[in-house]
Structures are given as structure tokens and as C-alpha cells.
Enzyme design. Structure first.
Site, PDB file in Angstrom:
ATOM      1  N   GLY A 159      44.943 -59.136  98.219  1.00 29.91           N
ATOM      2  CA  GLY A 159      44.954 -60.257  97.282  1.00 29.91           C
ATOM      3  C   GLY A 159      45.385 -61.474  98.048  1.00 29.91           C
ATOM      4  O   GLY A 159      44.837 -61.777  99.105  1.00 29.91           O
ATOM      5  N   GLU A 160      46.422 -62.121  97.567  1.00 32.33           N
ATOM      6  CA  GLU A 160      46.946 -63.294  98.265  1.00 32.33           C
ATOM      7  C   GLU A 160      48.438 -63.078  98.484  1.00 32.33           C
ATOM      8  O   GLU A 160      49.200 -62.996  97.511  1.00 32.33           O
ATOM      9  CB  GLU A 160      46.648 -64.533  97.406  1.00 32.33           C
ATOM     10  CG  GLU A 160      46.701 -65.843  98.146  1.00 32.33           C
ATOM     11  CD  GLU A 160      45.804 -65.878  99.390  1.00 32.33           C
ATOM     12  OE1 GLU A 160      44.631 -65.472  99.298  1.00 32.33           O
ATOM     13  OE2 GLU A 160      46.301 -66.301 100.450  1.00 32.33           O
ATOM     14  N   SER A 161      48.830 -62.956  99.736  1.00 33.19           N
ATOM     15  CA  SER A 161      50.220 -62.595 100.017  1.00 33.19           C
ATOM     16  C   SER A 161      51.205 -63.645  99.511  1.00 33.19           C
ATOM     17  O   SER A 161      52.290 -63.308  99.044  1.00 33.19           O
ATOM     18  CB  SER A 161      50.416 -62.361 101.519  1.00 33.19           C
ATOM     19  OG  SER A 161      49.994 -63.485 102.260  1.00 33.19           O
ATOM     20  N   CYS A 212      45.718 -55.323 103.615  1.00 31.48           N
ATOM     21  CA  CYS A 212      45.403 -56.744 103.750  1.00 31.48           C
ATOM     22  C   CYS A 212      46.615 -57.626 103.382  1.00 31.48           C
ATOM     23  O   CYS A 212      47.543 -57.713 104.174  1.00 31.48           O
ATOM     24  CB  CYS A 212      44.159 -57.056 102.926  1.00 31.48           C
ATOM     25  SG  CYS A 212      43.282 -58.498 103.526  1.00 31.48           S
ATOM     26  N   ARG A 267      47.675 -64.339 109.637  1.00 33.57           N
ATOM     27  CA  ARG A 267      46.912 -64.455 108.390  1.00 33.57           C
ATOM     28  C   ARG A 267      45.561 -65.115 108.619  1.00 33.57           C
ATOM     29  O   ARG A 267      45.429 -65.952 109.497  1.00 33.57           O
ATOM     30  CB  ARG A 267      47.681 -65.288 107.371  1.00 33.57           C
ATOM     31  CG  ARG A 267      48.972 -64.657 106.928  1.00 33.57           C
ATOM     32  CD  ARG A 267      49.624 -65.502 105.839  1.00 33.57           C
ATOM     33  NE  ARG A 267      48.760 -65.606 104.672  1.00 33.57           N
ATOM     34  CZ  ARG A 267      48.740 -66.655 103.856  1.00 33.57           C
ATOM     35  NH1 ARG A 267      49.495 -67.699 104.103  1.00 33.57           N
ATOM     36  NH2 ARG A 267      47.931 -66.663 102.821  1.00 33.57           N
ATOM     37  N   ILE A 277      38.202 -58.867 104.268  1.00 32.43           N
ATOM     38  CA  ILE A 277      38.024 -60.046 103.408  1.00 32.43           C
ATOM     39  C   ILE A 277      39.160 -61.029 103.707  1.00 32.43           C
ATOM     40  O   ILE A 277      40.314 -60.765 103.386  1.00 32.43           O
ATOM     41  CB  ILE A 277      38.050 -59.659 101.911  1.00 32.43           C
ATOM     42  CG1 ILE A 277      36.960 -58.621 101.622  1.00 32.43           C
ATOM     43  CG2 ILE A 277      37.852 -60.897 101.031  1.00 32.43           C
ATOM     44  CD1 ILE A 277      37.046 -57.997 100.246  1.00 32.43           C
ATOM     45  N   ARG A 278      38.816 -62.122 104.335  1.00 34.09           N
ATOM     46  CA  ARG A 278      39.820 -63.120 104.773  1.00 34.09           C
ATOM     47  C   ARG A 278      41.068 -62.386 105.311  1.00 34.09           C
ATOM     48  O   ARG A 278      42.197 -62.625 104.907  1.00 34.09           O
ATOM     49  CB  ARG A 278      40.171 -64.069 103.630  1.00 34.09           C
ATOM     50  CG  ARG A 278      38.983 -64.956 103.250  1.00 34.09           C
ATOM     51  CD  ARG A 278      39.314 -65.986 102.194  1.00 34.09           C
ATOM     52  NE  ARG A 278      39.916 -65.390 101.014  1.00 34.09           N
ATOM     53  CZ  ARG A 278      41.208 -65.442 100.697  1.00 34.09           C
ATOM     54  NH1 ARG A 278      42.036 -66.118 101.454  1.00 34.09           N
ATOM     55  NH2 ARG A 278      41.660 -64.858  99.618  1.00 34.09           N
ATOM     56  N   HIS A 293      39.986 -53.005 103.715  1.00 32.75           N
ATOM     57  CA  HIS A 293      40.131 -52.502 102.345  1.00 32.75           C
ATOM     58  C   HIS A 293      39.437 -51.151 102.162  1.00 32.75           C
ATOM     59  O   HIS A 293      38.312 -51.105 101.674  1.00 32.75           O
ATOM     60  CB  HIS A 293      39.478 -53.490 101.374  1.00 32.75           C
ATOM     61  CG  HIS A 293      40.202 -54.775 101.234  1.00 32.75           C
ATOM     62  ND1 HIS A 293      41.162 -55.011 100.268  1.00 32.75           N
ATOM     63  CD2 HIS A 293      40.094 -55.928 101.932  1.00 32.75           C
ATOM     64  CE1 HIS A 293      41.619 -56.235 100.387  1.00 32.75           C
ATOM     65  NE2 HIS A 293      40.992 -56.825 101.386  1.00 32.75           N
ATOM     66  N   GLU A 311      39.893 -49.138  99.893  1.00 38.44           N
ATOM     67  CA  GLU A 311      39.674 -48.913  98.449  1.00 38.44           C
ATOM     68  C   GLU A 311      38.370 -49.536  97.964  1.00 38.44           C
ATOM     69  O   GLU A 311      37.931 -49.272  96.851  1.00 38.44           O
ATOM     70  CB  GLU A 311      40.879 -49.437  97.640  1.00 38.44           C
ATOM     71  CG  GLU A 311      40.964 -50.940  97.429  1.00 38.44           C
ATOM     72  CD  GLU A 311      41.399 -51.740  98.666  1.00 38.44           C
ATOM     73  OE1 GLU A 311      41.559 -51.160  99.763  1.00 38.44           O
ATOM     74  OE2 GLU A 311      41.569 -52.972  98.505  1.00 38.44           O
TER      75      GLU A 311
END
Ligand code: GLN
Length: 189
Positions: A47-49, A79, A106, A133-134, A169, A171
Site C-alpha cells: 500500500g503506502e507506507s 512492499c 522507497r 508496484i512502485r 506482491h 498475493e
């Protein structure tokens, strides 16, 4: 095996689906009282850390979860989860749980390569399809951490005792082997 999945933001549902398909009992961690349940392992999703870090603090989840990890609760961070567990952020100041002896960079692949796939060897698992993903990558492992996979010379997975991280990822693929690896690591009967 009961797995708590941090469900504040990001790709937590995909982890739950995959773990349930492997027979694990999962529940979502959204608030402090959710930690009263007993559980054997923890997932910190992508997600976004920065957002997850902020929500963890606002919801008073940060210190209790950090303590659980320090006391040996098996944890798998993907991630953003990798960034939350890293004890150093390369080129940045903001650390979070900082329980793992890794340095994470990051958004490390730049804009053009923000999202991509690769297949690479994962130690103990074999060739594995990896979706980024990013994504961050690990610029350095030290202390007790060990690298588990590299892509183009960059470390993209590591383990330290009961802590496992991947920059990609698993998952988001159909391949359950890394989740199985985690469940075994966490002492699945
Ligand atoms: N770039 C995100 C971060 O810094 C991580 C991306 C992801 O989890 N897919 O937190």
C-alpha cells in the site's frame, strides 16, 4: 494457524484470500481491541507506507504491534510492509517498526519502471513470478538479516528469524508458495 492481517490500507484482502485458500484462519486488524485476540502470525500488506505508518500511530496500534514483533511474533511484510519493518530508509529519515536489519529504498525503480514483473529464484522456494508496484528494494542487509532473492542485482526479499519481507506482491499472483513458506516459518502444524 491464526493470522492477523493489518487492514488499515492497501492490498490486505488479497493476502486474506490467499491465506484462507491455504487453510489459515485470518482476521483483520483495524483497531487496538483487535489485538486482544490471540494469533500466531501477522501480515503487513503493500500500500503506502507513509499512510500506514500514520494510521498505525493515530490508532495507537504502533507500539503494541512493534512489541509483538520484537517478542517474536512471525511477520510477513510485502512492499510497503517491507518499508515499515526496515531499520533504515535509504535516503530518508522516516523509520517505522525498524525491527529488521535491512536498509530499504522507497520507490526505488523510478517512474518508468514503477510497475513490472520478473521471474527470479527465491531461496527455499525456487523460481517465482514477482510483481512489483512502485516497489522498494533492499540496498543493504546487515546484522541477522539474510537476502532471499535478487532481481537485476537488487535484493528484493529477505528474512531475519521470524520476519520475512518481499519488495514484490506474491498475493497478486496465483502462486501460493511464498505464503506457504511463511506459514511453515510461522510454525504451521
Ligand atoms: N511505494 C510504496 C511506499 O513507499 C510501496 C508500494 C507498494 O506497497 N506497492 O510505501
Amino acid at each position: 494457524m491464526r493470522v492477523g492481517v493489518l487492514a488499515l490500507q492497501g492490498a490486505f484482502i488479497e493476502h486474506i484470500k490467499m491465506l484462507r485458500s491455504l487453510g489459515a484462519d485470518c482476521f483483520e486488524i483495524r483497531k487496538l481491541s483487535d489485538l486482544e485476540a490471540s494469533f500466531d502470525a501477522l501480515i503487513i500488506p503493500g500500500g503506502e507506507s507513509t499512510v500506514q505508518g500514520k494510521l498505525l500511530c493515530e490508532l495507537n496500534l504502533f507500539s503494541p504491534i512493534k512489541k509483538l514483533i520484537e517478542n517474536g511474533l512471525p511477520v510477513f511484510g510485502t512492499c510497503a510492509g517491507l518499508i515499515l519493518l526496515a531499520s533504515e530508509i535509504d535516503g530518508g529519515k522516516e523509520k517505522h517498526f525498524a525491527t529488521m536489519d535491512i536498509s530499504a529504498r522507497r520507490n526505488a525503480y523510478g517512474r518508468q519502471l514503477g510497475s513490472f514483473s520478473a521471474t527470479a529464484e527465491f531461496d527455499g522456494v525456487g523460481e517465482f513470478p514477482m510483481t512489483f508496484i512502485r516497489a522498494p528494494y533492499i540496498t543493504r542487509v546487515f546484522g541477522k538479516a539474510k537476502p532471499l532473492a535478487t532481481v537485476d542485482g537488487k535484493i528484493v526479499a529477505a528474512r531475519q528469524g521470524n520476519q520475512l519481507v518481499t519488495a514484490f506482491h506474491p498475493e497478486l499472483t496465483d502462486d501460493t508458495r511464498i505464503h506457504e513458506y511463511f506459514l511453515n516459518m510461522a510454525g504451521k502444524p
